[in-house]
Design a protein around this motif. Structure first.
Motif, PDB file in Angstrom:
ATOM      1  N   ALA A   1     -14.131  -9.465  -0.582  1.00 30.05           N
ATOM      2  CA  ALA A   1     -13.379  -8.354   0.003  1.00 30.05           C
ATOM      3  C   ALA A   1     -13.952  -7.007  -0.433  1.00 30.05           C
ATOM      4  N   VAL A   2     -14.284  -6.898  -1.709  1.00 29.31           N
ATOM      5  CA  VAL A   2     -14.822  -5.642  -2.234  1.00 29.31           C
ATOM      6  C   VAL A   2     -16.206  -5.377  -1.662  1.00 29.31           C
TER       7      VAL A   2
ATOM      8  N   CYS B   1     -15.872   3.615  14.501  1.00 32.98           N
ATOM      9  CA  CYS B   1     -16.608   2.842  15.509  1.00 32.98           C
ATOM     10  C   CYS B   1     -16.006   3.100  16.897  1.00 32.98           C
TER      11      CYS B   1
ATOM     12  N   CYS C   1     -12.079   4.067  10.134  1.00 34.44           N
ATOM     13  CA  CYS C   1     -13.183   3.576  10.969  1.00 34.44           C
ATOM     14  C   CYS C   1     -13.413   4.517  12.145  1.00 34.44           C
TER      15      CYS C   1
ATOM     16  N   THR D   1     -13.999   5.786   6.426  1.00 37.67           N
ATOM     17  CA  THR D   1     -12.566   5.547   6.366  1.00 37.67           C
ATOM     18  C   THR D   1     -11.872   6.804   6.840  1.00 37.67           C
TER      19      THR D   1
ATOM     20  N   ARG E   1     -17.438  -6.406   1.115  1.00 38.87           N
ATOM     21  CA  ARG E   1     -17.411  -6.163   2.556  1.00 38.87           C
ATOM     22  C   ARG E   1     -16.709  -4.855   2.931  1.00 38.87           C
ATOM     23  N   TYR E   2     -15.597  -4.544   2.250  1.00 46.15           N
ATOM     24  CA  TYR E   2     -14.766  -3.405   2.668  1.00 46.15           C
ATOM     25  C   TYR E   2     -14.654  -2.287   1.628  1.00 46.15           C
ATOM     26  N   GLY E   3     -15.369  -2.426   0.515  1.00 46.53           N
ATOM     27  CA  GLY E   3     -15.251  -1.456  -0.575  1.00 46.53           C
ATOM     28  C   GLY E   3     -15.718  -0.050  -0.196  1.00 46.53           C
ATOM     29  N   ALA E   4     -16.602   0.050   0.801  1.00 47.42           N
ATOM     30  CA  ALA E   4     -17.108   1.366   1.208  1.00 47.42           C
ATOM     31  C   ALA E   4     -16.641   1.719   2.620  1.00 47.42           C
ATOM     32  N   GLY E   5     -15.439   1.253   2.983  1.00 48.53           N
ATOM     33  CA  GLY E   5     -14.914   1.548   4.317  1.00 48.53           C
ATOM     34  C   GLY E   5     -15.337   0.505   5.320  1.00 48.53           C
ATOM     35  N   CYS E   6     -15.224   0.850   6.582  1.00 47.72           N
ATOM     36  CA  CYS E   6     -15.610  -0.077   7.650  1.00 47.72           C
ATOM     37  C   CYS E   6     -17.057  -0.539   7.435  1.00 47.72           C
ATOM     38  N   PRO E   7     -17.306  -1.872   7.432  1.00 49.07           N
ATOM     39  CA  PRO E   7     -18.675  -2.340   7.181  1.00 49.07           C
ATOM     40  C   PRO E   7     -19.657  -1.947   8.286  1.00 49.07           C
TER      41      PRO E   7
END
Lengths: 102, 102
Positions: A81-82, A99, A97, A95, A84-90
């Motif tokens: 989880a960290v 996209c 998102c 943040t 993949r999502y630790g720096a906002g939208c992958p």
């Protein structure tokens, strides 16, 4: 509202391992995945209903089967989880998102 | 192995809210559930493959969509997890589970 229960993801995965890992590992990842899908189906039904307690149970059940499946295949859900999502939208790395809408 | 990243469930749900809640809420619970199911399908494919990084990503994605869906319908995933699994298996109330094999 989300601050009352300070349960760590890793603690939850560990707890589910203590309750279920022996039998889930014996069942194997393919059959445990099938159970996860069954729980996702129950969540779908609960989302259509009016029973709040049941809805919360079904969210917990999907989470528990996801954690157990991760344990069977050696994935640390918290680390995943960290990462993949630790720096906002992958995808857009921001943040919130930014996209294009999907 | 599960102790390196002390991320709380509530923190993760909050983080996913900050990244996605506005657009997920606009999409609604039914369509967000459909996305969750799509991610479960991607997890299935990753489980059959050999790409560990992709496998971890797919676990994180299912977890993220579950958290976002919970937020849309006002469920605190951490609270739900503790209520449901805090005293062991919700059916037999023991750790490890002593229910008859399913």
């Amino acid at each position: 509202m989300h601050r009352e229960v300070a349960l760590q993801i890793a603690q939850f995965q560990q707890q589910i391992e203590e309750i279920y890992l022996d039998r889930d590992r014996e069942r194997g990842s393919a059959r445990t995945f099938a159970w996860l899908v069954e729980e996702v189906g129950e969540l779908s039904r609960a989302l259509r209903g009016e029973d709040r307690a049941n809805l919360e149970e079904e969210f917990a059940d999907v989470f528990a089967w996801l954690a157990s499946l991760a344990s069977i295949v050696g994935v640390d859900l918290s680390q995943a989880a960290v990462t993949r999502y630790g720096a906002g939208c992958p995808k857009c790395h921001t943040t919130p998102c930014s996209c294009p809408p999907a």
